[in-house]
Scaffold this motif. Structure first.
Motif, PDB file in Angstrom:
ATOM      1  N   SER A  46     -26.907  18.327  40.124  1.00 50.43           N
ATOM      2  CA  SER A  46     -26.730  19.675  39.820  1.00 50.43           C
ATOM      3  C   SER A  46     -27.813  20.568  39.510  1.00 50.43           C
ATOM      4  N   TYR A  47     -29.005  20.893  39.760  1.00 51.79           N
ATOM      5  CA  TYR A  47     -29.648  21.690  39.764  1.00 51.79           C
ATOM      6  C   TYR A  47     -28.898  22.636  40.517  1.00 51.79           C
ATOM      7  N   HIS A  48     -29.018  24.142  40.197  1.00 54.45           N
ATOM      8  CA  HIS A  48     -28.563  25.646  40.335  1.00 54.45           C
ATOM      9  C   HIS A  48     -28.688  25.970  42.218  1.00 54.45           C
ATOM     10  N   TYR A  49     -30.331  25.298  42.176  1.00 54.61           N
ATOM     11  CA  TYR A  49     -29.894  25.953  44.533  1.00 54.61           C
ATOM     12  C   TYR A  49     -29.481  24.917  45.108  1.00 54.61           C
ATOM     13  N   ILE A  51     -25.834  24.238  43.440  1.00 52.75           N
ATOM     14  CA  ILE A  51     -25.083  24.314  43.320  1.00 52.75           C
ATOM     15  C   ILE A  51     -24.674  25.294  44.154  1.00 52.75           C
ATOM     16  N   ALA A  52     -26.107  26.448  44.549  1.00 55.21           N
ATOM     17  CA  ALA A  52     -25.450  27.494  44.907  1.00 55.21           C
ATOM     18  C   ALA A  52     -24.973  27.007  46.886  1.00 55.21           C
ATOM     19  N   TYR A  66     -17.880  24.153  37.661  1.00 53.79           N
ATOM     20  CA  TYR A  66     -18.505  24.427  36.516  1.00 53.79           C
ATOM     21  C   TYR A  66     -17.625  23.345  34.793  1.00 53.79           C
ATOM     22  N   LYS A  73     -20.286  16.868  38.236  1.00 51.91           N
ATOM     23  CA  LYS A  73     -20.307  18.052  39.091  1.00 51.91           C
ATOM     24  C   LYS A  73     -21.675  16.760  40.016  1.00 51.91           C
ATOM     25  N   PHE A 256     -21.162  32.660  39.860  1.00 50.42           N
ATOM     26  CA  PHE A 256     -21.400  31.189  40.417  1.00 50.42           C
ATOM     27  C   PHE A 256     -22.887  31.069  39.254  1.00 50.42           C
ATOM     28  N   GLU A 257     -22.586  31.503  38.122  1.00 54.44           N
ATOM     29  CA  GLU A 257     -23.683  31.848  36.266  1.00 54.44           C
ATOM     30  C   GLU A 257     -24.721  31.758  36.987  1.00 54.44           C
ATOM     31  N   LEU A 258     -25.402  30.609  36.729  1.00 57.09           N
ATOM     32  CA  LEU A 258     -26.659  30.615  37.255  1.00 57.09           C
ATOM     33  C   LEU A 258     -27.167  30.695  38.364  1.00 57.09           C
ATOM     34  N   ALA A 259     -26.492  30.120  38.952  1.00 53.92           N
ATOM     35  CA  ALA A 259     -26.557  29.992  40.481  1.00 53.92           C
ATOM     36  C   ALA A 259     -25.683  31.128  41.496  1.00 53.92           C
TER      37      ALA A 259
END
Ligand code: RAT
Ligand code: ZN
Length: 402
Positions: A46-49, A51-52, A66, A73, A256-259
């Motif tokens: 579930s690392y944001h890279y 997720i994007a 989310y 996730k 996308f929040e943090l992503a």
């Protein structure tokens, strides 16, 4: 002993693989910092890279995604990016590198099987640090996030391994709120509450540098605001370098929040001005856009108080690293800090560093082969000296760490 063309490659590889690494910029915390120390297969996925990648490669809705728990996730990411598609991106490749490094077979196994096997293999941060050969690292510590900062109220963690840095983005993103927090925590008669507050945080954490991420809209504050000039003077008085992470535009896709962060503009002529205006301050600099890399390298050749570090975020792609690393060596020799991991999940140290070393070895080999060809003697000691500097010494020297 002088090396020959025949044994150069193996010796170099061996030295690269056995030299201890100092990781200049991570988002990691020691294991006893509950809720902030992240490790394990589910966090890895579930690392944001990733997720994007998921949210752009599929039609999964960001807010629905989310709303799921971490288990769901990560199982969706596994199914969509590793089962339904071929995992060739750098972020996907990283997960596979770790799985391979841990000798986990993925053939005929589902997400749950892999999770169970994975979590049996990684028991502590020690495992990970050993596997990645990272001897110490710098955390990202936000002095305005009191929950995260509570780490410095604890004593049962290894302060020699986990070094602190003061991340000052909140002073740019929400100055009023940061000032309020500073006022709450310092006495009313302070002339400058922010400096008094930073001073307090400095003595609690002994940071090795301060850092801020900027783009051209926000960079000018450093040059124009008396408030930032005071901070720069304070940093100089503490001999604390300022790490400038340049060219980010936050929330290009808010959903996308943090992503959802992307690339913004930066005018490096202004960086040159800053280096001239504050010759006694030291600046660690990394740029997010490919377009800025050549100019940044030239500036590093012109300003002794500027040190380039790493391949940040969207620059951390093998194709770009190969090209830019060579350009940096051509212009700067070995006088820069070639990489940092930016790891958010401790396990990522394993792949971030092994991927970088895989690129570093053939590139360095070419330079050493050329030296041998020109009859410049290369010994094992020279190789060891250079790799020590590249993987740790250059960063430590710039920060004044023994
Ligand atoms: O690479 C990342 O994980 C980004 O989200 C950022 O954290 C970036 O590295 C930063 O430090 O701002
Ligand atoms: Zn970062």
């Amino acid at each position: 002993m002088t090396l020959s063309r025949d044994n150069l490659s193996n010796k170099l590889l061996n030295i690269i693989n056995t030299t201890a690494i100092f990781d200049l910029h991570t988002h990691l915390f020691p294991p006893n910092h509950d809720n902030f120390f992240l490790s394990g297969f589910k966090y890895l996925l579930s690392y944001h890279y990733l997720i994007a990648e998921l949210l752009t490669a599929t039609d999964i809705d960001a807010s629905t995604f989310y709303s799921y728990n971490n288990e769901k996730k990560s199982s969706i990411i596994w199914k969509e990016l590793f089962e339904k598609r071929t995992p060739v991106s750098e972020a996907c490749a990283g997960v596979l590198t770790i799985i391979k490094e841990l000798n986990i077979e993925i053939k005929n196994k589902n997400f749950t099987d892999i999770c169970i096997e994975y979590d049996k293999k990684i028991h502590s941060d020690k495992n990970i640090l050993e596997l990645s050969n990272v001897s110490s690292l710098v955390m990202t510590n936000n002095p305005f996030d009191l929950d995260e900062w509570s780490l410095f109220g604890k004593n049962d963690w290894d302060k020699k391994r986990y070094l602190a840095s003061l991340r000052l983005d909140d002073l740019i993103l929400d100055y009023e709120e940061s000032l309020k927090k500073a006022k709450d925590q310092t006495s009313n008669d302070e002339v400058d509450n922010i400096i008094a507050y930073l001073e307090k945080r400095y003595s609690q954490s002994s940071p090795v540098y301060a850092a801020v991420s900027l783009n051209s809209d926000t960079f000018n504050k450093l040059l124009d605001d008396s408030f930032w000039r005071n901070i720069l003077d304070w940093l100089q008085s503490k001999k604390l370098p300022l790490s400038l992470m340049l060219g980010v535009k936050r929330a290009v896709n808010k959903d996308f929040e943090l992503a959802g962060d992307g690339i913004g503009n930066i005018n490096l002529k202004e960086l040159s001005k800053l280096c001239n205006l504050f010759p006694k301050n030291k600046f660690l600099v990394t740029c997010l856009a490919l377009n800025d890399q050549h100019e940044l390298t030239v500036l590093a050749r012109k300003h002794p108080n500027l040190r380039i570090f790493g391949f940040w975020w969207f620059m951390n792609q093998p194709t770009l690293i190969k090209q830019i690393l060579k350009m940096r060596i051509d212009m700067l020799g070995f006088s820069f800090i070639p990489q940092h991991s930016d790891a958010r999940v401790s396990d990522q140290l394993i792949y971030k560093w092994s991927h970088f070393k895989k690129i570093l070895h053939p590139i360095l080999l070419e330079y050493y082969q050329d030296l041998l060809y020109k009859n410049f003697p290369i010994s094992e000691d020279i190789l060891q000296r250079d790799i020590n500097n590249l993987l740790s010494g250059n960063a430590k020297n710039f920060l004044g760490i023994k």
